[in-house]
Design a protein around this motif. Structure first.
Motif, PDB file in Angstrom:
ATOM      1  N   ALA A  22       0.836  -1.208   0.000  1.00 57.89           N
ATOM      2  CA  ALA A  22       0.000   0.000   0.000  1.00 57.89           C
ATOM      3  C   ALA A  22       0.872   1.261   0.000  1.00 57.89           C
ATOM      4  O   ALA A  22       0.570   2.234  -0.709  1.00 57.89           O
ATOM      5  CB  ALA A  22      -0.935  -0.006   1.202  1.00 57.89           C
ATOM      6  N   LEU A  23       1.955   1.253   0.788  1.00 56.19           N
ATOM      7  CA  LEU A  23       2.865   2.408   0.791  1.00 56.19           C
ATOM      8  C   LEU A  23       3.535   2.597  -0.571  1.00 56.19           C
ATOM      9  O   LEU A  23       3.686   3.726  -1.050  1.00 56.19           O
ATOM     10  CB  LEU A  23       3.923   2.248   1.879  1.00 56.19           C
ATOM     11  CG  LEU A  23       3.433   2.395   3.310  1.00 56.19           C
ATOM     12  CD1 LEU A  23       4.554   2.048   4.296  1.00 56.19           C
ATOM     13  CD2 LEU A  23       2.914   3.793   3.569  1.00 56.19           C
ATOM     14  N   LEU A  24       3.934   1.502  -1.203  1.00 58.81           N
ATOM     15  CA  LEU A  24       4.540   1.580  -2.530  1.00 58.81           C
ATOM     16  C   LEU A  24       3.532   2.096  -3.560  1.00 58.81           C
ATOM     17  O   LEU A  24       3.880   2.910  -4.429  1.00 58.81           O
ATOM     18  CB  LEU A  24       5.074   0.208  -2.938  1.00 58.81           C
ATOM     19  CG  LEU A  24       5.883   0.154  -4.219  1.00 58.81           C
ATOM     20  CD1 LEU A  24       7.120   1.032  -4.107  1.00 58.81           C
ATOM     21  CD2 LEU A  24       6.280  -1.286  -4.511  1.00 58.81           C
ATOM     22  N   LEU A  25       2.285   1.655  -3.452  1.00 57.32           N
ATOM     23  CA  LEU A  25       1.244   2.141  -4.358  1.00 57.32           C
ATOM     24  C   LEU A  25       1.010   3.639  -4.159  1.00 57.32           C
ATOM     25  O   LEU A  25       0.893   4.389  -5.141  1.00 57.32           O
ATOM     26  CB  LEU A  25      -0.061   1.365  -4.133  1.00 57.32           C
ATOM     27  CG  LEU A  25      -1.245   1.778  -4.995  1.00 57.32           C
ATOM     28  CD1 LEU A  25      -0.962   1.490  -6.459  1.00 57.32           C
ATOM     29  CD2 LEU A  25      -2.501   1.081  -4.527  1.00 57.32           C
ATOM     30  N   ALA A  26       0.961   4.097  -2.913  1.00 52.41           N
ATOM     31  CA  ALA A  26       0.771   5.523  -2.644  1.00 52.41           C
ATOM     32  C   ALA A  26       1.940   6.337  -3.190  1.00 52.41           C
ATOM     33  O   ALA A  26       1.734   7.415  -3.772  1.00 52.41           O
ATOM     34  CB  ALA A  26       0.613   5.756  -1.145  1.00 52.41           C
ATOM     35  N   THR A  27       3.164   5.826  -3.036  1.00 53.20           N
ATOM     36  CA  THR A  27       4.338   6.526  -3.580  1.00 53.20           C
ATOM     37  C   THR A  27       4.265   6.599  -5.099  1.00 53.20           C
ATOM     38  O   THR A  27       4.569   7.643  -5.701  1.00 53.20           O
ATOM     39  CB  THR A  27       5.634   5.811  -3.142  1.00 53.20           C
ATOM     40  OG1 THR A  27       5.654   5.753  -1.712  1.00 53.20           O
ATOM     41  CG2 THR A  27       6.868   6.529  -3.638  1.00 53.20           C
ATOM     42  N   GLY A  28       3.858   5.510  -5.721  1.00 52.19           N
ATOM     43  CA  GLY A  28       3.720   5.493  -7.180  1.00 52.19           C
ATOM     44  C   GLY A  28       2.671   6.485  -7.656  1.00 52.19           C
ATOM     45  O   GLY A  28       2.875   7.183  -8.667  1.00 52.19           O
ATOM     46  N   LEU A  29       1.542   6.574  -6.954  1.00 51.21           N
ATOM     47  CA  LEU A  29       0.501   7.534  -7.336  1.00 51.21           C
ATOM     48  C   LEU A  29       0.991   8.975  -7.169  1.00 51.21           C
ATOM     49  O   LEU A  29       0.689   9.835  -7.997  1.00 51.21           O
ATOM     50  CB  LEU A  29      -0.759   7.289  -6.508  1.00 51.21           C
ATOM     51  CG  LEU A  29      -1.527   6.009  -6.839  1.00 51.21           C
ATOM     52  CD1 LEU A  29      -2.674   5.810  -5.854  1.00 51.21           C
ATOM     53  CD2 LEU A  29      -2.033   6.040  -8.273  1.00 51.21           C
ATOM     54  N   LEU A  30       1.753   9.230  -6.090  1.00 48.53           N
ATOM     55  CA  LEU A  30       2.304  10.564  -5.885  1.00 48.53           C
ATOM     56  C   LEU A  30       3.261  10.929  -7.020  1.00 48.53           C
ATOM     57  O   LEU A  30       3.185  12.041  -7.577  1.00 48.53           O
ATOM     58  CB  LEU A  30       3.039  10.642  -4.540  1.00 48.53           C
ATOM     59  CG  LEU A  30       3.789  11.934  -4.268  1.00 48.53           C
ATOM     60  CD1 LEU A  30       2.817  13.081  -4.059  1.00 48.53           C
ATOM     61  CD2 LEU A  30       4.708  11.782  -3.088  1.00 48.53           C
ATOM     62  N   LEU A  31       4.148  10.012  -7.389  1.00 46.17           N
ATOM     63  CA  LEU A  31       5.090  10.280  -8.472  1.00 46.17           C
ATOM     64  C   LEU A  31       4.385  10.425  -9.815  1.00 46.17           C
ATOM     65  O   LEU A  31       4.781  11.252 -10.652  1.00 46.17           O
ATOM     66  CB  LEU A  31       6.153   9.181  -8.531  1.00 46.17           C
ATOM     67  CG  LEU A  31       7.101   9.124  -7.329  1.00 46.17           C
ATOM     68  CD1 LEU A  31       8.024   7.932  -7.444  1.00 46.17           C
ATOM     69  CD2 LEU A  31       7.878  10.420  -7.192  1.00 46.17           C
ATOM     70  N   LEU A  32       3.325   9.658 -10.039  1.00 48.57           N
ATOM     71  CA  LEU A  32       2.540   9.795 -11.268  1.00 48.57           C
ATOM     72  C   LEU A  32       1.888  11.172 -11.322  1.00 48.57           C
ATOM     73  O   LEU A  32       1.901  11.842 -12.372  1.00 48.57           O
ATOM     74  CB  LEU A  32       1.476   8.697 -11.349  1.00 48.57           C
ATOM     75  CG  LEU A  32       0.541   8.765 -12.547  1.00 48.57           C
ATOM     76  CD1 LEU A  32       1.315   8.520 -13.844  1.00 48.57           C
ATOM     77  CD2 LEU A  32      -0.588   7.754 -12.406  1.00 48.57           C
ATOM     78  N   ARG A  33       1.337  11.639 -10.220  1.00 50.39           N
ATOM     79  CA  ARG A  33       0.731  12.978 -10.186  1.00 50.39           C
ATOM     80  C   ARG A  33       1.774  14.046 -10.478  1.00 50.39           C
ATOM     81  O   ARG A  33       1.527  14.979 -11.234  1.00 50.39           O
ATOM     82  CB  ARG A  33       0.098  13.224  -8.823  1.00 50.39           C
ATOM     83  CG  ARG A  33      -0.638  14.569  -8.767  1.00 50.39           C
ATOM     84  CD  ARG A  33      -0.492  15.217  -7.405  1.00 50.39           C
ATOM     85  NE  ARG A  33      -1.104  16.522  -7.398  1.00 50.39           N
ATOM     86  CZ  ARG A  33      -0.420  17.658  -7.556  1.00 50.39           C
ATOM     87  NH1 ARG A  33       0.872  17.636  -7.736  1.00 50.39           N
ATOM     88  NH2 ARG A  33      -1.031  18.819  -7.536  1.00 50.39           N
ATOM     89  N   GLU A  34       2.967  13.896  -9.871  1.00 49.69           N
ATOM     90  CA  GLU A  34       4.039  14.876 -10.105  1.00 49.69           C
ATOM     91  C   GLU A  34       4.428  14.900 -11.585  1.00 49.69           C
ATOM     92  O   GLU A  34       4.639  15.973 -12.161  1.00 49.69           O
ATOM     93  CB  GLU A  34       5.259  14.556  -9.237  1.00 49.69           C
ATOM     94  CG  GLU A  34       5.030  14.773  -7.759  1.00 49.69           C
ATOM     95  CD  GLU A  34       4.765  16.228  -7.412  1.00 49.69           C
ATOM     96  OE1 GLU A  34       5.597  17.083  -7.768  1.00 49.69           O
ATOM     97  OE2 GLU A  34       3.714  16.510  -6.801  1.00 49.69           O
TER      98      GLU A  34
END
Length: 178
Positions: A22-34
């Motif tokens: 879940a933490l890795l998924l949240a990090t991936g979503l944050l980087l995708l948004r950036e």
């Protein structure tokens, strides 16, 4: 045909895996948004440069040492937990084909064998790989008969577990209620 290997349970780190995912998924979503903000596909300001700018003026603090130590200990615990052997909750039968019973099934067999003994009103059992505990409510002391019945039922196991029988009669229940 070779015998089937003994089944093993999930590793001891079973809860941590989904949390880390879940933490890795949240990090991936944050980087995708950036990335979408930088490419102009999404309106808004990038969050990461603002966060880095906010961290620029921080100086070393005393609490960083215990926090770093705590993080290192958690990481060491995760590493040791990941490398520990998986739990074994099955018992092999005497057959040569690799047939195994789970400990909860051994407990069910033991409780069923205990219920078949005359004088037993109800029975419950718990089992591990080494021992089976049977608790019976009966009209008399049927400890020996229950132990014999359970032991006989579990004879197909390659190594028979120790059988412990607790008998409760009506008199015991009356004393326990007081």
């Amino acid at each position: 045909m070779p015998a089937a290997p003994e089944a093993s349970g999930s590793g001891r780190i079973g809860v941590v895996g989904p949390v880390l995912a879940a933490l890795l998924l949240a990090t991936g979503l944050l980087l995708l948004r950036e990335a979408l903000v930088v490419l102009g596909a999404v309106s808004g300001a990038p969050w990461l440069p603002a966060a880095a700018e906010g961290l620029r003026g921080l100086a070393p603090a005393w609490w960083l040492v215990p926090a770093g130590l705590a993080v290192a200990l958690v990481g060491l615990w995760l590493l040791v937990s990941a490398l520990r052997p998986r739990s074994r909750r099955t018992l092999p039968l005497t057959s040569g084909t690799g047939v195994f019973l789970h400990t909860r099934d051994v407990a069910r067999l033991a409780a069923g064998a205990a219920r078949e003994v005359d004088g037993v009103l109800s029975a419950s059992a718990t089992a591990t790989r080494r021992a089976v505990g049977v608790t019976v409510h009966g009209t008399a002391d049927v400890r020996e008969e229950v132990a014999r019945a359970v032991t006989e039922t579990l004879t197909p196991l390659r190594t028979a577990p120790r059988v412990d029988v607790r008998v409760r009669t009506g008199r015991d229940d009356e004393r326990n209620d007081r």
